[in-house]
Design an enzyme around this catalytic site. Structure first.
Site, PDB file in Angstrom:
ATOM      1  N   LYS A  68      78.751  74.420  35.159  1.00 47.60           N
ATOM      2  CA  LYS A  68      78.983  73.098  35.763  1.00 47.60           C
ATOM      3  C   LYS A  68      80.494  72.910  35.824  1.00 47.60           C
ATOM      4  CE  LYS A  68      77.765  68.312  35.884  1.00 47.60           C
ATOM      5  NZ  LYS A  68      79.115  67.723  35.861  1.00 47.60           N
TER       6      LYS A  68
ATOM      7  N   LYS B  71      68.993  75.101  38.357  1.00 48.71           N
ATOM      8  CA  LYS B  71      68.389  74.651  39.615  1.00 48.71           C
ATOM      9  C   LYS B  71      67.157  75.496  39.877  1.00 48.71           C
ATOM     10  CE  LYS B  71      73.034  73.912  41.499  1.00 48.71           C
ATOM     11  NZ  LYS B  71      74.060  74.385  42.433  1.00 48.71           N
TER      12      LYS B  71
END
Ligand code: NAD
Length: 333
Positions: free
Chosen positions: A117, A292
């Protein structure tokens, strides 16, 4: 006072505070509280709204992305909204996310694309016939700011795509960030000139990209990693996110390192630990990892809620940086 009246009062206080913090963070690029504090207040508001659904309003910060774009830069409409990500702050919350994904899909095995991230700001890059024609910030998710003049100055932003089978229109999404070394150098230079320094690389990147004069962005050490696509016309893309990233790379776009496909909760936990250990050694800041759902048909089935997709989660690292410049400010909560 009844419990509901008390909750209403607290909800209003929290919304006001969070809206102020959002304004400082997203509009002025100058946060006034550490992210950990912001995240704590946001979580409190989310919990209160879950407990008292009658208090939820559409303009609550829990239902919205970012903040109003700066008008001076010009507006860009995102036909496919640029959403935020839901957060997990513990193994338990990660496990809850995985359980919900499995239940909604009615399956036991789920593969996730695992990525760092990146701590920068989200941008959309529009390529027409393989040529960069527009760059925009996320803004409030629906309307972003036109920063074409600035993204063009970033050396790692491809101005032309290469290779074949490029869709006639391709919207690429990614994170513009400032590497740690460049950030430290920039702050040293500002200090030497007696100018204001930046709180962290994220805000330095955002402040640099959201300038009217492209010479400023050009002089700042900005870089990009591309981690997804938005609108696509006249062209087909693979059916898995991990394969799309590989395709973007073939077309000359810079994709994030350390992307892996992992299986289930155990795979996510193992990846998180590995990246946490590598965090300090990376040349750019990351504040967690993102998981994801890799298959697009599964993503489609999961959909999204107000401000975030149901098919992804940001598993945040423990708070590291505190805003040294503001630590002595008493937070009024
Ligand atoms: P977020 O940063 O938690 O998550 C969404 C964003 O992650 C995306 O928009 C994208 O920019 C980014 N991202 C990085 N790597 C990615 C990847 N591999 N794939 C997809 N996206 C990736 O959400 P947000 O809505 O941008 O911001 C909320 C967070 O910002 C808060 O949790 C808080 O930490 C911080 N914040 C702090 C203050 C403050 O006053 N300190 C105020 C507002 C927000």
């Amino acid at each position: 006072m009844t419990a509901t009246a008390q909750a209403r009062e607290r909800v209003e206080t929290l919304r006001k505070l969070i809206n102020d913090y959002n304004y400082n963070y997203y509009v002025l690029d100058s946060p006034v509280v550490p992210d950990s504090e912001y995240d704590r207040l946001m979580r409190e508001l989310q919990n209160l709204e879950a407990q008292y659904p009658e208090l939820v309003v559409p303009d609550s910060p829990t239902q919205r992305v970012g903040a109003e774009p700066l008008k001076a830069l010009g507006e860009v409409k995102h036909e496919i909204p640029m959403l935020s990500l839901n957060n997990a702050f513990s193994e338990e919350e990660l496990a809850d996310f995985h359980r919900r994904v499995k239940e909604r899909l009615g399956i036991e095995q789920v593969e996730y694309a695992a990525e760092p991230k990146l701590d920068g700001l989200a941008v959309s890059l529009l390529y027409q016939e393989g040529i960069l024609v527009q760059g925009a910030t996320r803004g409030d998710g629906v309307t972003g700011e036109d920063v074409t003049h600035n993204v063009r100055t970033i050396p790692t932003v491809s101005l032309h795509l290469r290779g074949d089978k490029i869709p006639s229109l391709l919207e690429v999404r990614g994170e513009v960030y400032m590497p740690k070394e460049g950030f430290e150098r920039l702050n040293r230079e500002h200090l030497a000139k007696g100018e204001k320094t930046f709180v962290n690389p994220r805000n330095a990147a955002a402040g640099s990209l959201r300038q009217l004069d492209p010479r400023i962005a050009a002089s700042r050490p900005l870089a990009i990693f591309c981690y997804g696509v938005g609108k696509v016309e006249q062209g087909t893309l693979p059916q898995r996110h991990s394969e799309v990233l590989a395709r973007l790379k073939q077309w000359g776009l810079r994709t994030p390192p350390h992307v892996e496909v992992v299986a289930g909760l155990a795979g996510c936990q193992e990846y998180y630990q590995r990246l946490l250990e590598r965090r300090d050694g990376l040349p750019y800041e990351i504040d967690g990892v993102v998981f994801k759902v890799d298959r697009f048909d599964q993503r489609q089935a999961l959909g999204f809620v107000a401000r975030a997709p149901r098919w992804a989660i940001a598993y945040k690292f423990p708070a590291q940086e505190e805003l040294t410049q503001i630590l002595d400010i008493e937070v009024q909560v």
